[in-house]
Design a protein around this motif. Structure first.
Motif, PDB file in Angstrom:
ATOM      1  N   GLY A   1     -34.258  43.824  21.318  1.00 18.78           N
ATOM      2  CA  GLY A   1     -33.746  42.877  22.299  1.00 18.78           C
ATOM      3  C   GLY A   1     -34.176  43.220  23.710  1.00 18.78           C
ATOM      4  N   ALA A   2     -34.134  44.516  24.057  1.00 20.05           N
ATOM      5  CA  ALA A   2     -34.531  44.934  25.401  1.00 20.05           C
ATOM      6  C   ALA A   2     -36.007  44.652  25.656  1.00 20.05           C
ATOM      7  CB  ALA A   2     -34.237  46.423  25.583  1.00 20.05           C
ATOM      8  N   ILE A   3     -36.845  44.978  24.675  1.00 19.51           N
ATOM      9  CA  ILE A   3     -38.281  44.744  24.837  1.00 19.51           C
ATOM     10  C   ILE A   3     -38.588  43.252  24.814  1.00 19.51           C
ATOM     11  CG2 ILE A   3     -40.541  45.122  23.786  1.00 19.51           C
ATOM     12  CD1 ILE A   3     -39.452  47.790  22.727  1.00 19.51           C
ATOM     13  N   GLY A   4     -37.960  42.527  23.890  1.00 19.00           N
ATOM     14  CA  GLY A   4     -38.215  41.096  23.788  1.00 19.00           C
ATOM     15  C   GLY A   4     -37.784  40.330  25.017  1.00 19.00           C
ATOM     16  N   SER A   5     -36.683  40.753  25.637  1.00 19.68           N
ATOM     17  CA  SER A   5     -36.226  40.073  26.847  1.00 19.68           C
ATOM     18  C   SER A   5     -37.217  40.251  27.986  1.00 19.68           C
ATOM     19  CB  SER A   5     -34.851  40.610  27.251  1.00 19.68           C
ATOM     20  OG  SER A   5     -34.378  39.955  28.406  1.00 19.68           O
ATOM     21  N   ALA A   6     -37.739  41.485  28.129  1.00 25.52           N
ATOM     22  CA  ALA A   6     -38.684  41.748  29.215  1.00 25.52           C
ATOM     23  C   ALA A   6     -40.054  41.143  28.949  1.00 25.52           C
ATOM     24  CB  ALA A   6     -38.810  43.256  29.429  1.00 25.52           C
ATOM     25  N   ALA A   7     -40.490  41.163  27.682  1.00 18.40           N
ATOM     26  CA  ALA A   7     -41.852  40.739  27.366  1.00 18.40           C
ATOM     27  C   ALA A   7     -41.973  39.259  27.043  1.00 18.40           C
ATOM     28  CB  ALA A   7     -42.387  41.556  26.185  1.00 18.40           C
ATOM     29  N   LEU A   8     -40.858  38.606  26.700  1.00 15.79           N
ATOM     30  CA  LEU A   8     -40.957  37.223  26.247  1.00 15.79           C
ATOM     31  C   LEU A   8     -39.974  36.292  26.954  1.00 15.79           C
ATOM     32  CD1 LEU A   8     -42.451  35.418  24.258  1.00 15.79           C
ATOM     33  CD2 LEU A   8     -40.681  35.919  22.559  1.00 15.79           C
ATOM     34  N   VAL A   9     -38.696  36.648  26.956  1.00 15.59           N
ATOM     35  CA  VAL A   9     -37.684  35.731  27.492  1.00 15.59           C
ATOM     36  C   VAL A   9     -37.869  35.512  28.989  1.00 15.59           C
ATOM     37  CG1 VAL A   9     -35.220  35.376  27.862  1.00 15.59           C
ATOM     38  CG2 VAL A   9     -36.030  36.300  25.689  1.00 15.59           C
ATOM     39  N   LEU A  10     -37.952  36.586  29.763  1.00 17.19           N
ATOM     40  CA  LEU A  10     -38.108  36.437  31.210  1.00 17.19           C
ATOM     41  C   LEU A  10     -39.420  35.752  31.587  1.00 17.19           C
ATOM     42  CD1 LEU A  10     -36.607  39.730  32.692  1.00 17.19           C
ATOM     43  CD2 LEU A  10     -35.546  37.491  32.400  1.00 17.19           C
ATOM     44  N   PRO A  11     -40.567  36.086  30.957  1.00 19.92           N
ATOM     45  CA  PRO A  11     -41.788  35.346  31.280  1.00 19.92           C
ATOM     46  C   PRO A  11     -41.688  33.849  30.979  1.00 19.92           C
ATOM     47  CG  PRO A  11     -42.352  37.419  30.233  1.00 19.92           C
ATOM     48  CD  PRO A  11     -40.865  37.280  30.129  1.00 19.92           C
ATOM     49  N   VAL A  12     -41.041  33.481  29.872  1.00 20.74           N
ATOM     50  CA  VAL A  12     -40.888  32.058  29.562  1.00 20.74           C
ATOM     51  C   VAL A  12     -39.999  31.383  30.601  1.00 20.74           C
ATOM     52  CG1 VAL A  12     -39.948  30.416  27.891  1.00 20.74           C
ATOM     53  CG2 VAL A  12     -41.317  32.346  27.104  1.00 20.74           C
ATOM     54  N   LEU A  13     -38.941  32.061  31.020  1.00 20.13           N
ATOM     55  CA  LEU A  13     -38.069  31.500  32.050  1.00 20.13           C
ATOM     56  C   LEU A  13     -38.820  31.337  33.371  1.00 20.13           C
ATOM     57  CD1 LEU A  13     -35.268  30.574  32.897  1.00 20.13           C
ATOM     58  CD2 LEU A  13     -34.701  32.960  33.401  1.00 20.13           C
ATOM     59  N   GLN A  14     -39.618  32.325  33.728  1.00 20.83           N
ATOM     60  CA  GLN A  14     -40.422  32.215  34.950  1.00 20.83           C
ATOM     61  C   GLN A  14     -41.446  31.094  34.829  1.00 20.83           C
ATOM     62  OE1 GLN A  14     -39.613  33.423  37.656  1.00 20.83           O
ATOM     63  NE2 GLN A  14     -39.684  35.650  37.818  1.00 20.83           N
ATOM     64  N   LEU A  15     -42.017  30.928  33.644  1.00 18.37           N
ATOM     65  CA  LEU A  15     -42.959  29.834  33.425  1.00 18.37           C
ATOM     66  C   LEU A  15     -42.272  28.487  33.604  1.00 18.37           C
ATOM     67  CD1 LEU A  15     -45.721  28.758  32.495  1.00 18.37           C
ATOM     68  CD2 LEU A  15     -44.915  28.993  30.129  1.00 18.37           C
TER      69      LEU A  15
END
Length: 318
Positions: free
Chosen positions: A82-96
Motif C-alpha cells: 500500500g505504501a509503495i502503491g500510493s507513492a508510485a501509482l495513486v498520487l501520480p494518477v491524482l496529479q495527472l
C-alpha cells in the motif's frame, strides 16, 4: 494605455485545495490505507471463495501459530504494498487528474478523476493485453486487466482526492484514519457474512464426491509409477504403491512400496459419510482412505502420519 484584466475562475464546489507538504503526506497515507483495505478485502473474498473448492485445515497449537504468522506476514506485505502503491501509482494518477483539468480549463471534479482512472486502467490493459495476444494468449486478458485495474485504482484515488478537498491538515489525517477503519470494517463484515452464508446453506461449501462402486472400478495412479487396480468383483491389485521420498507430501520415516492383491469395499463410516476400505496386506490397509477432488476428477487419498500435517498420499484416476 489599454489595460487587460483576466478574471480568475471561481473554484467549483468540491474542487481540490492547494496542498502543502503535510497535506500530501496525508494524501499519501490515505492512498496507502485505501490500498491496504482493498487488498484485505480481496484476501477475504479469495479465502471465502476457496471454501467452495477442496481444502483442508490443520488443527493444534502449531497450526494456530502458523495461521497467526501467516496473518502477520499478509498484513506486512499489504502495508508495504500500500505504501509503495500510493507513492508510485495513486498520487501520480491524482496529479495527472489535477494537471489535465487545468490544461483543459475544466474543473477537477470527481467525474473527471474517474475518467482519468479509466484512461490509466485502459493503458494498463493495452500494455498487458497486446503482448499476451501477440504471444497467442486469450483476448479476455484485456477486459480482465481493465476491470481489475479500474476497480483497484479508482477507490484509492477517490479517497486520496477527498483529502485534497479538505482544508485543515488535522481533518486530512482524520480522513485517512476513517478510510482505514472503514476498510477494516468492510473486510470484517464480508468475512462474517460469508461464513454465515456458508453456515446457513446460502452458499455451498466443498463436499467430497460420493462415488458409486462402478465409478471406483478401474486403475488409480499416484503419478510416480504406483497403481491400484480395482475390479468390479471387489478384488484389488496394488503395484509399487506408497508415498515416495521425492513426493511433495512425503514426511516422516521412509515408506516401503508394496505389491499384492486383496479386496476393496466401501460403506458407511461412523460419521455417516461413505468410506473406502482397502484390504491389501501392507498397502495402507483399513478405512483410512478418503475421497477428494470432484465428481468429474475424483481422487483417493490417505493421510501420511498426523492429519494436521496436511501431508497426503493421493491417487488419481489413470
Amino acid at each position: 494605455m489599454a489595460r487587460w484584466t483576466v478574471e480568475r475562475r471561481a473554484k467549483a464546489p468540491g474542487e481540490p485545495e492547494r496542498v502543502g507538504g503535510v497535506g500530501w503526506t496525508a494524501a499519501w497515507l490515505t492512498g496507502a490505507v485505501a490500498l491496504v483495505g482493498e487488498g484485505g478485502l480481496a484476501f477475504v473474498v479469495y479465502f471465502l471463495a476457496g471454501l467452495r473448492d477442496e481444502h483442508y485445515f490443520a488443527a493444534g497449537i502449531g497450526a494456530y501459530v502458523g495461521y497467526l504468522f501467516l496473518i502477520v506476514v499478509v498484513a506486512v506485505v499489504l502495508g508495504l504494498g500500500g505504501a509503495i502503491g500510493s507513492a508510485a501509482l495513486v498520487l501520480p494518477v491524482l496529479q495527472l487528474s489535477r494537471w489535465s483539468a487545468r490544461r483543459t480549463g475544466r474543473a477537477e471534479t470527481m467525474r473527471w478523476c474517474l475518467a482519468v482512472c479509466g484512461a490509466v486502467a485502459a493503458a494498463a490493459a493495452v500494455c498487458a493485453g497486446v503482448p499476451t495476444l501477440l504471444l497467442g494468449g486469450s483476448w479476455t486478458v484485456l477486459p480482465l486487466v481493465l476491470l481489475a485495474a479500474f476497480l483497484g485504482l479508482a477507490p484509492a484515488v477517490l479517497c486520496t482526492r477527498a483529502v485534497t478537498v479538505v482544508r485543515r491538515n488535522g481533518a486530512r489525517f482524520g480522513l485517512a484514519a476513517l478510510v482505514l477503519v472503514g476498510g477494516a470494517a468492510l473486510s470484517a463484515v464480508t468475512f462474517v457474512g460469508g461464513l454465515l452464508a456458508y453456515g446457513t446453506g446460502l452458499l455451498q461449501e466443498y463436499e467430497p464426491p460420493r462415488l458409486t462402486d462402478a465409478q471406483l472400478v478401474g486403475t488409480w495412479t499416484d503419478g510416480h509409477g504406483g497403481t491400484l487396480t480395482l475390479s468390479a468383483d471387489g478384488t484389488a491389485v496394488a503395484h509399487d504403491l506408497g508415498p515416495r521420498t521425492t513426493d511433495e507430501a512425503y514426511a516422516g520415516d521412509p515408506w516401503e512400496q508394496c505389491e499384492g492383491s486383496g479386496t476393496w469395499t466401501q460403506g458407511p463410516s461412523p460419521s455417516g459419510t461413505t468410506e473406502f476400505e482397502l484390504g491389501v496386506s501392507g498397502c495402507l490397509e483399513g478405512p483410512g482412505w478418503q475421497y477428494g477432488g470432484t465428481e468429474d476428477r475424483p481422487t483417493l487419498f490417505y493421510w501420511i502420519g498426523d492429519p494436521d500435517s496436511l501431508n497426503r498420499y493421493v491417487l488419481h484416476r489413470a
